[in-house]
Scaffold this motif. Structure first.
Motif, PDB file in Angstrom:
ATOM      1  N   VAL A 109      32.314   1.039  44.129  1.00  0.00           N
ATOM      2  CA  VAL A 109      31.238   0.557  43.888  1.00  0.00           C
ATOM      3  C   VAL A 109      30.781   1.118  42.141  1.00  0.00           C
ATOM      4  O   VAL A 109      31.015   2.340  42.514  1.00  0.00           O
ATOM      5  N   GLY A 110      29.723   0.686  41.823  1.00  0.00           N
ATOM      6  CA  GLY A 110      29.243   1.186  40.070  1.00  0.00           C
ATOM      7  C   GLY A 110      30.287   1.623  39.108  1.00  0.00           C
ATOM      8  O   GLY A 110      31.151   1.163  39.226  1.00  0.00           O
ATOM      9  N   ASP A 111      28.929   1.868  38.033  1.00  0.00           N
ATOM     10  CA  ASP A 111      29.789   1.406  36.757  1.00  0.00           C
ATOM     11  C   ASP A 111      30.456   3.009  35.978  1.00  0.00           C
ATOM     12  O   ASP A 111      29.596   3.712  36.149  1.00  0.00           O
ATOM     13  N   ASP A 112      31.352   3.455  36.031  1.00  0.00           N
ATOM     14  CA  ASP A 112      31.512   4.838  34.940  1.00  0.00           C
ATOM     15  C   ASP A 112      31.573   5.135  34.028  1.00  0.00           C
ATOM     16  O   ASP A 112      31.401   6.087  33.037  1.00  0.00           O
ATOM     17  N   ARG A 113      30.506   3.959  33.349  1.00  0.00           N
ATOM     18  CA  ARG A 113      29.752   4.258  31.879  1.00  0.00           C
ATOM     19  C   ARG A 113      29.029   5.244  31.648  1.00  0.00           C
ATOM     20  O   ARG A 113      28.222   5.168  32.895  1.00  0.00           O
ATOM     21  N   ARG A 114      29.085   6.564  30.942  1.00  0.00           N
ATOM     22  CA  ARG A 114      28.229   7.226  30.452  1.00  0.00           C
ATOM     23  C   ARG A 114      27.081   6.658  29.752  1.00  0.00           C
ATOM     24  O   ARG A 114      26.606   5.844  28.844  1.00  0.00           O
ATOM     25  N   PRO A 115      25.063   6.494  30.607  1.00  0.00           N
ATOM     26  CA  PRO A 115      24.811   7.455  31.862  1.00  0.00           C
ATOM     27  C   PRO A 115      25.705   6.967  33.043  1.00  0.00           C
ATOM     28  O   PRO A 115      26.053   5.334  32.772  1.00  0.00           O
ATOM     29  N   LEU A 116      26.478   7.540  34.049  1.00  0.00           N
ATOM     30  CA  LEU A 116      26.690   6.961  35.742  1.00  0.00           C
ATOM     31  C   LEU A 116      25.426   6.152  35.924  1.00  0.00           C
ATOM     32  O   LEU A 116      24.052   7.308  36.197  1.00  0.00           O
ATOM     33  N   SER A 117      25.739   5.120  37.178  1.00  0.00           N
ATOM     34  CA  SER A 117      25.390   4.568  37.897  1.00  0.00           C
ATOM     35  C   SER A 117      24.873   5.357  39.070  1.00  0.00           C
ATOM     36  O   SER A 117      25.563   6.050  38.990  1.00  0.00           O
ATOM     37  N   ASN A 118      23.920   5.188  39.861  1.00  0.00           N
ATOM     38  CA  ASN A 118      23.771   6.301  40.944  1.00  0.00           C
ATOM     39  C   ASN A 118      23.554   5.546  41.823  1.00  0.00           C
ATOM     40  O   ASN A 118      22.665   4.929  42.533  1.00  0.00           O
ATOM     41  N   TYR A 119      24.863   5.861  43.093  1.00  0.00           N
ATOM     42  CA  TYR A 119      24.585   5.089  44.449  1.00  0.00           C
ATOM     43  C   TYR A 119      24.411   6.381  45.326  1.00  0.00           C
ATOM     44  O   TYR A 119      25.084   5.904  46.903  1.00  0.00           O
TER      45      TYR A 119
END
Length: 631
Positions: A109-119
């Motif tokens: 879950v989520g993309d680790d590219r900066r800035p990070l997504s947030n779940y």
């Protein structure tokens, strides 16, 4: 009595707290296992060492500077996975996370590219493939990727059968996600409504209420934003400030609502906002969680101060509105204090937030206030309409009295005018003819009167007396209250004058069409028409030496045409005819006829005609009679 009043005030608040406690308390799963211990590996460190940590693990407090990926290895009892459909439930995890079972990825879950997504604000329910479960020695690893000040971490992990964990997940979704959507919708709707009311009423109270609701709706919606992109840090700063901004605007609304919006209160709230901005900015620079704890504590103190002020106002003014607002502020204090203790002191990453629901009671109070304002407005309008109706009734009565007075004056003026008319008619008509008759009688009474002239004089005296009698009857007829048509008046005149015509050897031919028969004129106008006709007949009897006279009444193009035509001139033009007698009173009679026609606005033509001598009277066009209900 004071204790009873305080209990009444706090009773709804206690009920609300009890309801929120019951609603937010997570349900228990008897067959599932709650894992609260894990072995943490921080990747990217010079020496990767696995160490034991307690769950929940909130990074903001346990590792504020942590930035990157860590792995939580969980020892799960084999019995928890040896079920038909194994699953796990996490109250919070993130910002970005991945789940591995025995080295195989089961969720990413989520993309680790900066800035990070947030779940990190949503609960997670993960079904574990049965094929990956080993009889023993299962290894469950959760990788969490987070950033400082983004509220990353890992809550407790529940493992067990999915039918036992799914209720926990649904409960968490209701409290944390679906409830937030509902609350955001309500706040945004009331915010827009408050803006419209403030725009139409120009009252700052509704403007503050709208601002507070819109800020709160944005704050709740910001938690559900998964991919803020380049706006991640400004949004984070705005999110941390939004709580203080909401408290400041709602405090202004409360002060305006109780009519205590004075300068001191504005300055205190301005100082509070300045402190909040300063703490947020310093925290953004140094990343010190204590500063945010102090900011939230300051917000809690301001809310408490507002509640105390409203309580004092309610007691002093005995205001029901103030009491309800005080109750709303106390709910905000209670909910805020609970969240402050749970999140800032106990660092409970499992806990649900209560503070976002503190506005619910305030929304009810505001809704009640709007209903009360609407009801009072309706009552004022009803009283105003009642007063206006009373005023209108009074004016109506005054107008009716004025109308009666005016009608009485007009009646008196009409009676006076009628009396003057009768006097004038008696003087000019009957009086003049009586004077002529008296003169003839005096002439006959002279001893030297010629016997040959006596007979014509007596005949003329008789005609004069007949004229007097006809004039008197015409005057009396004009006094009748019942209105007659012109045809009826002419018919009555015919009945009176026809004997004189027969005595003079004149045959009367009467022609009146039906349209003209029913024509109605004013009594005075009818009298003038009858006098013109009578004068014409009198002249015919005295001077025309006619044998036939035609009276014709027709309506032509809306105008009445009345003609009296005799054949006297035609007979005089025949051979051996007698010369016509003189017309001693002809000029005055013709002059009177013209005056009467002018008084009627009619055209009068007199003169020779191919068939004799004609007198033609044309009355002006008559107005169309009004019909009841007509346009």
């Amino acid at each position: 009595m004071a204790a009873l009043a305080l209990l009444r005030l706090l009773a709804p608040l206690l009920c609300l707290l009890a309801g929120c406690t019951a609603w937010s308390a997570p349900a228990e799963a008897a067959g599932a296992v709650r894992v609260q211990r894990a072995w943490l590996t921080e990747h990217g460190q010079p020496a990767t060492v696995e160490r034991e940590v307690q769950l929940p693990d909130a990074w903001e407090h346990t590792a504020p500077e942590r930035d990157g990926r860590v792995s939580y290895r969980l020892d799960v009892p084999d019995a928890a996975l040896q079920v038909e459909r194994p699953a796990l439930f996490m109250r919070r995890v993130g910002n970005v996370f991945r789940v591995y079972l025995n080295g195989q990825s089961v969720l990413d879950v989520g993309d680790d590219r900066r800035p990070l997504s947030n779940y990190g604000q949503e609960p997670q329910f993960v079904g574990l493939p049965k094929a990956l479960v080993r009889p023993s020695g299962n290894r469950l690893v959760i990788d969490v990727i987070g950033q400082p000040r983004r509220e990353a971490g890992l809550s407790s992990v529940w493992v067990g059968h999915d039918r036992e964990l799914e209720p926990l997940y649904e409960h968490a979704m209701n409290v944390q996600v679906r409830g937030s959507w509902l609350l955001m919708s309500a706040s945004s709707t009331l915010g827009v409504l408050g803006l419209l009311v403030a725009w139409r009423t120009r009252q700052s109270m509704y403007g503050w209420f709208a601002a507070a609701n819109l800020v709160w709706a944005w704050r709740i919606g910001a938690l559900s934003l998964h991919h803020p992109g380049e706006w991640a840090w400004p949004l984070q700063l705005a999110f941390e400030l939004s709580y203080s901004l909401f408290v400041a605007t709602i405090a202004m609304f409360l002060l305006a609502m109780v009519q205590r919006d004075h300068r001191v209160g504005r300055r205190l709230l301005g100082f509070y906002m300045a402190c909040s901005v300063l703490l947020c900015c310093i925290n953004a620079l140094v990343n010190l969680p204590l500063l945010r704890t102090l900011q939230l504590l300051l917000t809690l103190l301001v809310t408490t101060g507002m509640a105390i002020y409203l309580a004092h106002y309610s007691v002093q003014e005995r205001s029901r509105t103030g009491a309800l607002l005080c109750l709303s502020a106390l709910a905000g204090v209670a909910f805020g204090a609970r969240d402050w203790v749970a999140f800032r002191l106990l660092h409970d990453y499992d806990a649900y937030t209560w503070a976002r629901y503190a506005i619910v009671l305030l929304l009810f109070v505001m809704g009640w206030r709007l209903v009360e304002d609407y009801a009072s407005t309706l009552l004022r309008l009803r009283d105003l309409n009642r007063n206006l109706q009373d005023t209108l009734d009074n004016k109506q009565r005054e107008l009716e009295q004025l109308f009666d007075t005016r009608r009485e004056i007009e009646r008196q003026q009409a009676a006076s005018a009628e009396r003057d008319r009768i006097l004038r008619e008696m003087h000019d008509g009957l009086g003049g003819r009586l004077v002529g008759a008296i003169a003839l009688a005096h002439q006959l009474s002279q001893p030297q009167a010629d016997a040959n002239a006596t007979a014509p004089a007596l005949q003329e005296l008789r005609l004069a007396l007949d004229d007097c009698l006809t004039e008197l009857r015409l005057s009396l007829d004009s006094l009748e209250a019942e209105r007659r048509t012109l045809g009826e008046a002419l018919a009555e005149m015919r009945f009176r004058i026809e004997p004189s015509l027969r005595a003079a050897g004149i045959r009367l031919v009467w022609t009146v069409d039906d349209a003209a028969m029913n024509t109605e004129l004013a009594p005075g106008e009818t009298l003038q028409v009858l006098r013109i006709v009578r004068e014409a007949f009198t002249n015919i009897i005295k001077h025309a030496q006619a044998s036939v006279v035609h009276l014709t009444l027709r309506e032509q193009q809306g105008r009445l045409a009345l003609s009296v035509l005799d054949n006297g001139r035609l007979q005089r033009s025949t051979p051996n005819a007698c010369a016509p007698a003189g017309m001693p009173s002809g000029k005055r009679g013709l002059s009177n006829m013209r005056k009467r026609a002018d008084g009627l606005g009619a055209e009068l033509e007199m003169g020779p005609h191919p068939e004799g001598w004609s007198v033609c009277l044309k009355l002006p066009p008559r107005a169309a009679p009004s019909t009841p209900g007509g346009a």
